[in-house]
Motif scaffolding. Structure first.
Motif, mmCIF file in Angstrom:
data_model
loop_
_atom_site.group_PDB
_atom_site.id
_atom_site.type_symbol
_atom_site.label_atom_id
_atom_site.label_comp_id
_atom_site.label_asym_id
_atom_site.label_seq_id
_atom_site.Cartn_x
_atom_site.Cartn_y
_atom_site.Cartn_z
ATOM 1 N N ILE A 206 0.842 -1.067 -0.033
ATOM 2 C CA ILE A 206 0.050 -0.165 -0.038
ATOM 3 C C ILE A 206 0.991 1.260 -0.003
ATOM 4 C CG2 ILE A 206 -1.765 1.334 1.476
ATOM 5 C CD1 ILE A 206 -2.728 -1.284 2.301
ATOM 6 N N THR A 207 0.985 1.774 -1.033
ATOM 7 C CA THR A 207 1.883 3.275 -1.162
ATOM 8 C C THR A 207 0.980 4.460 -0.734
ATOM 9 O OG1 THR A 207 1.313 3.408 -3.579
ATOM 10 C CG2 THR A 207 3.246 2.100 -2.958
ATOM 11 N N ASN A 208 -0.486 4.437 -0.606
ATOM 12 C CA ASN A 208 -1.052 5.643 -0.435
ATOM 13 C C ASN A 208 -1.994 5.217 0.767
ATOM 14 O OD1 ASN A 208 -2.716 3.677 -1.872
ATOM 15 N ND2 ASN A 208 -4.132 5.144 -2.489
ATOM 16 N N THR A 318 -6.005 -2.703 -5.836
ATOM 17 C CA THR A 318 -4.683 -2.293 -6.101
ATOM 18 C C THR A 318 -4.256 -2.814 -7.414
ATOM 19 O OG1 THR A 318 -3.411 -3.969 -5.002
ATOM 20 C CG2 THR A 318 -3.795 -2.177 -3.604
ATOM 21 N N GLY A 319 -4.512 -3.863 -7.720
ATOM 22 C CA GLY A 319 -4.277 -4.557 -9.306
ATOM 23 C C GLY A 319 -3.218 -5.385 -9.016
ATOM 24 N N GLN A 320 -2.720 -5.395 -7.696
ATOM 25 C CA GLN A 320 -1.413 -6.362 -7.441
ATOM 26 C C GLN A 320 -1.894 -7.780 -7.152
ATOM 27 O OE1 GLN A 320 0.916 -4.839 -4.290
ATOM 28 N NE2 GLN A 320 0.160 -2.735 -4.826
ATOM 29 N N GLY A 321 -0.970 -8.747 -7.142
ATOM 30 C CA GLY A 321 -1.073 -10.145 -6.632
ATOM 31 C C GLY A 321 -0.779 -11.137 -7.870
ATOM 32 N N ALA A 322 -1.727 -12.025 -8.319
ATOM 33 C CA ALA A 322 -1.347 -12.951 -9.135
ATOM 34 C C ALA A 322 -0.701 -12.418 -10.448
ATOM 35 C CB ALA A 322 -2.146 -14.189 -9.262
ATOM 36 N N GLN A 323 -1.599 -11.583 -10.938
ATOM 37 C CA GLN A 323 -1.660 -10.748 -12.188
ATOM 38 C C GLN A 323 -0.778 -9.519 -12.046
ATOM 39 O OE1 GLN A 323 -4.748 -11.472 -10.863
ATOM 40 N NE2 GLN A 323 -4.446 -13.510 -11.886
#
Length: 747
Positions: A206-208, A318-323
């Motif tokens: 988490i950057t924000n 966040t659009g993060q994770g496996a993709q």
């Protein structure tokens, strides 16, 4: 909560965000933060303590205490009120701190005796990072709104600490994720490997943490929750209708995803100044804190569901994770909290090593790792929070040690170890096709354990004379539904073909205990290792046992077949299982199918009770295989998953060896073929002792055959047996010391 408090909380976070955005060194930024917190809350003191190591806190910044004490004042975990907050992870809010249990006055900080004390743990998803403290001369309890505001600030500090915002001079401010770290875990599979980290589930960064536009964050959160609900509904729609357990889990997911309370709490956190991601993580941290103190398995399971849903929601936001788009390194060491057998098989032999935070030596993952001969370390606590994709890592499966981002000294020593192992492998390769004949002329049959088709090439490469144990449960464990008889028959046929005429002993389905089929309803048993498992399941569900026996008979297609039943505790269980084999044979004859030209039906001796079965059992059974792992834990009443007790009991304990000798004698008297299968069979010293007491066949993982054969070819079993008996006559508890000295002196 009153609107004014929300505004003040948001104002504090906005000032915090602005401070983070300023160009400043880590220490300067941290100093500014303590100043603005003290100023905003109207307290004389604000201090930040961070961990310099697992047991020590370091004062890293302060407003109100002696600046010279920064990076000099340290305290042990649990020491003073600050240490208590760090140890327990619980808030301390006191109007009269000196009277609190464990209060410690620190004159080196130049502090006065402050009455009021508020200590908040700085932690991220259960990982303790430090303590945030405010103090004032005025004797007062801090309000719930003030406590909440400081909790939010502590969470933001945790995120910033993780991101390396405060990197500076003090030991506690060294750059995170850049230091060399060693983890001590438990051996799941022996072997050494080095490579680069590949995270099974990369952590969300988490950057924000602070919201710039609360309304925008609320919209983002609600849209993400709507997306999550749709995905959970799709998962429910795609679940097998007959799978009650899976449906129950997904229904729990749906319940949480549609929980108005969950959403409301996150919306309130955004109203107080957090971003959508930070609000989700705050609720997730609360769930994990509850999990840490709840012993009820059902409630822990539900909180785990909520934790998993939070991860899914964070990845949507966040659009993060496996993709993530990251590419797996060419030498991947897999890092995960835990992993299922199907997921592990998807990676296959591309992995150089595996490190898990959880797991067990008998888990599905460990079974697959052993089958693939991949070094595995389990119980490596906190490694998923410390490791980053691409980090250099070394895994010592022999010692249960992991070196993350190792320094050059460790790298050099580790590479020397790998080089020595490579030389040893060359030596083992030179005797691969030679028999395991001892100096006294006794030849021991060395067999290999297997469970996958991928194991079979090791049959020739290792020098094994056959497959002493083929685990058939893996094909059941990696599926979401029961495999068909035709599928199993085709697999078993390929196994026999790959064995190229060498004997393969198929063990029927060994499930239960820690091996639970995903499509079979688990039983809530107080001690599953002693419960409904293995042949007990087979006899209670004869349809599954018959289907597997028919698949084995059809796979043989006239060729010789060896089958053994697991976890037989008494004679009657074997006769009942043997009767099922006779029924299957009769059915195959009626159907006109080819019958094996020779069939052996055996049993695994894994409980002490079977060693005392009637003579008729030993005469009836075609062969016996001692399951050493289970037999040892039941003999000593020491759970092999329990580190506190399992290491207390030695396989070379005189009592255990005497018991094994009795089994050898009974089998010799009835002319029953006998083998020993388990981890001890693959340890050279233990293998030599087993051979010395008369064990004619040893079955082990393929990589152990070379080392065991090398020792056996250099030992005189008659002399070694004398050493064992002398140690017993002396009253030694274990023969290990005497045996090791004998082998060092040339055997």
């Amino acid at each position: 909560m009153p609107e004014q408090t929300e505004t003040e909380s948001r104002k504090l976070l906005r000032r915090l965000r602005d401070t983070m955005a300023e160009e400043a060194a880590g220490q300067e930024r941290l100093d500014k933060i303590t100043h603005l917190i003290a100023d905003s809350m109207g307290t004389e003191v604000c201090s930040v303590y961070l961990f310099r190591d697992e047991e020590t806190l370091e004062l890293c910044a302060t407003e109100g205490l002696n600046p010279q004490a920064v990076h000099e004042t340290r305290m042990r975990l649990g020491e003073g009120l600050v240490g208590r907050v760090a140890r327990t992870g619980k808030i301390i809010n006191s109007a009269d701190a000196p009277k609190e249990k464990g209060f410690r006055y620190m004159p080196e900080t130049g502090e006065e005796i402050y009455s009021s004390f508020l200590g908040i743990p700085v932690q991220r998803l259960g990982e303790k990072l430090g303590v945030l403290v405010v103090q004032s001369k005025e004797a007062r309890l801090f309000s719930s709104d003030e406590v909440y505001a400081l909790e939010v600030v502590a969470m933001v500090l945790a995120e910033m600490t993780e991101l390396g915002v405060f990197v500076g001079e003090g030991a506690a401010l060294k750059a995170r994720h850049q230091q060399a770290v060693m983890f001590r875990g438990t051996t799941g599979q022996e072997g050494a490997a080095q490579g680069h980290v590949w995270l099974h589930e990369p952590r969300v960064v988490i950057t924000n943490p602070v919201a710039e536009d609360p309304e925008k964050e609320l919209t983002r959160l609600r849209e993400a929750v709507d997306d999550l609900r749709v995905r959970v509904d799709e998962m429910l729609a795609g679940a097998p209708s007959g799978d009650k357990e899976q449906m129950e889990v997904l229904e729990a997911y749906r319940m949480f995803a549609n929980s108005k309370g969950w959403l409301r709490r996150m919306e309130e956190d955004i109203g107080r100044g957090l971003s959508a991601e930070a609000a989700v993580e705050k609720e997730q941290s609360t769930a994990r804190a509850r999990m840490a103190v709840i012993s009820d398995p059902y409630l822990r399971g539900r909180l785990h569901d909520l934790d998993d849903l939070s991860n899914r929601l964070l990845r949507i936001l966040t659009g993060q994770g496996a993709q993530t788009g990251a590419e797996m390194p060419p030498d991947p060491i897999l890092i995960a909290r835990n992993i299922g057998p199907a997921e592990l098989l998807d990676y296959g032999r591309s992995l150089k090593g595996i490190v898990l935070e959880e797991g067990s030596v008998g888990s599905h993952a460990a079974i697959v790792a052993r089958a693939l001969a991949i070094p595995l370390v389990i119980h490596a606590e906190r490694i998923t929070t410390e490791a980053l994709n691409g980090d250099h890592i070394m895994v010592d499966g022999d010692q249960g040690v992991v070196h993350l981002r190792p320094d050059e000294t460790v790298v050099a020593a580790f590479r020397d170890k790998i080089a020595m192992q490579a030389k040893a492998q060359e030596r083992y390769a030179s005797i691969r096709d030679k028999p395991a004949t001892t100096l006294c002329g006794k030849t021991i049959s060395l067999q290999m354990n297997a469970g996958l088709m991928a194991d079979l090439p090791s049959l020739d490469g290792s020098g094994a004379e056959g497959v002493g144990l083929f685990r058939t449960e893996l094909q059941f464990l990696v599926r979401n539904q029961m495999p068909r008889r035709s599928e199993l028959a085709a697999l078993y046929s390929r196994v026999l073909e790959a064995a190229n005429g060498k004997r393969v002993v198929f063990r029927t389905l060994d499930i239960g205990s820690d091996k639970v089929l995903p499509y079979m309803k688990p039983n809530d048993e107080p001690n599953p290792a002693l419960g409904w498992r293995a042949i007990r399941v087979g006899l209670d569900k004869p349809g599954v046992l018959r289907m597997q026996l028919q698949a084995l008979l059809r796979a043989a297609n006239g060729r010789p077949l060896s089958v053994m039943f697991p976890f037989v505790a008494q004679y009657e269980e074997f006769t009942a299982a043997r009767a099922e084999m006779d029924k299957a044979l009769a059915r195959e004859r009626i159907l006109g199918h080819a019958i094996p030209e020779h069939i052996e039906v055996g049993a695994m001796l894994e409980t002490p009770s079977l060693a005392f079965a009637p003579d008729k059992f030993f005469e009836m059974v075609d062969f016996l295989s001692i399951g050493g792992n289970d037999l040892k834990q039941f003999f000593f009443a020491a759970d092999r998953e329990n580190e506190r007790v399992r290491r207390r009991y030695d396989s070379l304990n005189v009592s255990f060896l005497t018991f094994l000798e009795q089994i050898v004698a009974r089998c010799a008297a009835s002319n029953t073929a006998l083998s020993f299968c388990g981890e001890d069979a693959g340890r050279p010293v233990e293998a030599a002792c087993l051979a010395a007491i008369g064990m004619p066949t040893l079955s082990m993982r393929p990589a152990s055959i070379g080392p065991v054969k090398s020792v056996l070819r250099r030992v005189n079993l008659d002399a070694l047996r004398g050493v064992i008996h002398d140690a017993r006559d002396r009253g030694d508890m274990s023969v290990r010391g005497a045996v090791m000295e004998h082998l060092r002196n040339g055997g």
